[in-house]
Design an enzyme around this catalytic site. Sequence first.
Site, mmCIF file in Angstrom:
data_model
loop_
_atom_site.group_PDB
_atom_site.id
_atom_site.type_symbol
_atom_site.label_atom_id
_atom_site.label_comp_id
_atom_site.label_asym_id
_atom_site.label_seq_id
_atom_site.Cartn_x
_atom_site.Cartn_y
_atom_site.Cartn_z
ATOM 1 N N SER A 9 0.857 -1.190 0.000
ATOM 2 C CA SER A 9 0.000 0.000 0.000
ATOM 3 C C SER A 9 0.887 1.233 0.000
ATOM 4 O O SER A 9 1.649 1.466 0.950
ATOM 5 C CB SER A 9 -0.883 0.009 1.237
ATOM 6 N N HIS A 34 -1.036 -1.270 -4.437
ATOM 7 C CA HIS A 34 -2.309 -0.952 -3.774
ATOM 8 C C HIS A 34 -2.386 0.558 -3.567
ATOM 9 O O HIS A 34 -1.514 1.160 -2.935
ATOM 10 C CB HIS A 34 -2.414 -1.701 -2.450
ATOM 11 N N ASP A 36 -4.565 3.629 -2.225
ATOM 12 C CA ASP A 36 -5.648 3.980 -1.302
ATOM 13 C C ASP A 36 -6.163 5.399 -1.546
ATOM 14 O O ASP A 36 -5.423 6.370 -1.400
ATOM 15 C CB ASP A 36 -5.150 3.878 0.144
ATOM 16 N N MET A 38 -8.775 8.245 -0.377
ATOM 17 C CA MET A 38 -9.603 8.661 0.767
ATOM 18 C C MET A 38 -10.078 10.093 0.554
ATOM 19 O O MET A 38 -9.345 10.915 -0.006
ATOM 20 C CB MET A 38 -8.793 8.584 2.059
ATOM 21 N N HIS A 68 -8.216 1.220 -4.375
ATOM 22 C CA HIS A 68 -9.152 0.970 -3.273
ATOM 23 C C HIS A 68 -9.827 2.299 -2.947
ATOM 24 O O HIS A 68 -9.211 3.187 -2.348
ATOM 25 C CB HIS A 68 -8.361 0.412 -2.074
ATOM 26 N N MET A 70 -12.041 4.654 -0.979
ATOM 27 C CA MET A 70 -12.707 4.908 0.308
ATOM 28 C C MET A 70 -13.318 6.295 0.181
ATOM 29 O O MET A 70 -12.875 7.268 0.826
ATOM 30 C CB MET A 70 -11.687 4.820 1.457
ATOM 31 N N MET A 139 -11.470 -5.862 4.854
ATOM 32 C CA MET A 139 -10.702 -4.962 5.707
ATOM 33 C C MET A 139 -10.464 -5.656 7.050
ATOM 34 O O MET A 139 -11.419 -6.093 7.705
ATOM 35 C CB MET A 139 -11.462 -3.659 5.965
ATOM 36 N N ASP A 177 -6.637 -6.509 3.798
ATOM 37 C CA ASP A 177 -6.042 -5.172 3.889
ATOM 38 C C ASP A 177 -6.098 -4.678 5.331
ATOM 39 O O ASP A 177 -7.188 -4.446 5.865
ATOM 40 C CB ASP A 177 -6.823 -4.225 2.963
HETATM 41 C C1 DX5 Z 1 -6.452 1.546 5.318
HETATM 42 C C2 DX5 Z 1 -5.909 1.223 3.959
HETATM 43 C C3 DX5 Z 1 -4.793 0.250 3.931
HETATM 44 C C4 DX5 Z 1 -3.565 0.668 4.686
HETATM 45 C C5 DX5 Z 1 -2.916 -0.565 5.234
HETATM 46 O O1 DX5 Z 1 -7.635 2.233 5.196
HETATM 47 O O2 DX5 Z 1 -6.934 0.698 3.137
HETATM 48 O O3 DX5 Z 1 -4.462 -0.121 2.599
HETATM 49 O O4 DX5 Z 1 -2.618 1.345 3.926
HETATM 50 O O5 DX5 Z 1 -1.843 -0.186 6.016
HETATM 51 P P1 DX5 Z 1 -1.124 -1.177 7.005
HETATM 52 O O6 DX5 Z 1 -0.584 -2.331 6.186
HETATM 53 O O7 DX5 Z 1 -0.068 -0.346 7.624
HETATM 54 O O8 DX5 Z 1 -2.163 -1.650 7.978
HETATM 55 ZN ZN ZN Z 2 -6.426 -0.209 1.149
#
Ligand code: DX5
Ligand code: ZN
Length: 230
Positions: A9, A34, A36, A38, A68, A70, A139, A177
Amino acid sequence: MKENLIAPSILSADFARLGEEVDNVLASGADIVHFDVMDNHYVPNLTIGPLVCAALRKHGVTAAIDVHLMIKPVDRIVPDFAAAGASYITFHPEASEHVDRTLQLIRSEGCKSGLVFNPATSLSVLQHVIDKVDMILLMSVNPGFGGQSFLPSTLDKLRQARKLIDESGRDIRLEIDGGVKVDNIGEIHAAGADTFVAGSAIFGAARDSDPNCYDTVISAMRAALADSPS
Ligand code: DX5
Ligand code: ZN
């Protein structure tokens, strides 16, 4: 079971030199990126969007990019991520008013589609749309931040999702994840996952020693996967 994929990620990467970070992590044996996204609305944090995805493609990244989302709403931004070079686009069912429509939209844009399940979200919606997903993402932390601890209740949910996938006979990845580390990736794999997101475990650990070398942690994850029953 499918081939195991390790998906760093980039949330935990050094954003000031993101292209180099992604090159280094792929050269160290990672399989997919990956990404992310947000929005400070669906989750209480704000990250990166389609322009950054396009910039990684322009930089020369050819590996699959696993976006991903969010964010809420979802549909407006899907074509932008497809045009920016996303390979997978996954979203949370709570964030779309019309889950079936969003899944169809993602595939119609030429991407692989997926649903993401928060720790407290039931897998029941899959009963109605399993024919429209290429990826199921569980998750194992509440979404929004890297560096949280793996929630052990996710192991049972993984077994449940594995069963649903196997019974469907479909070609669907099962991704995990949140809080994935060298010391728990084996049991996560044994519970049924085949795609492993890891942010802080890969980028955080390496930064303290050699900031450009992710080989050690990725090799240790592969060794733990090879040792675990499938
Ligand atoms: C959280 C993200 C993850 C995050 C995971 O909302 O979707 O992808 O980066 O990070 P670690 O591996 O540090 O838990
Ligand atoms: Zn993620």
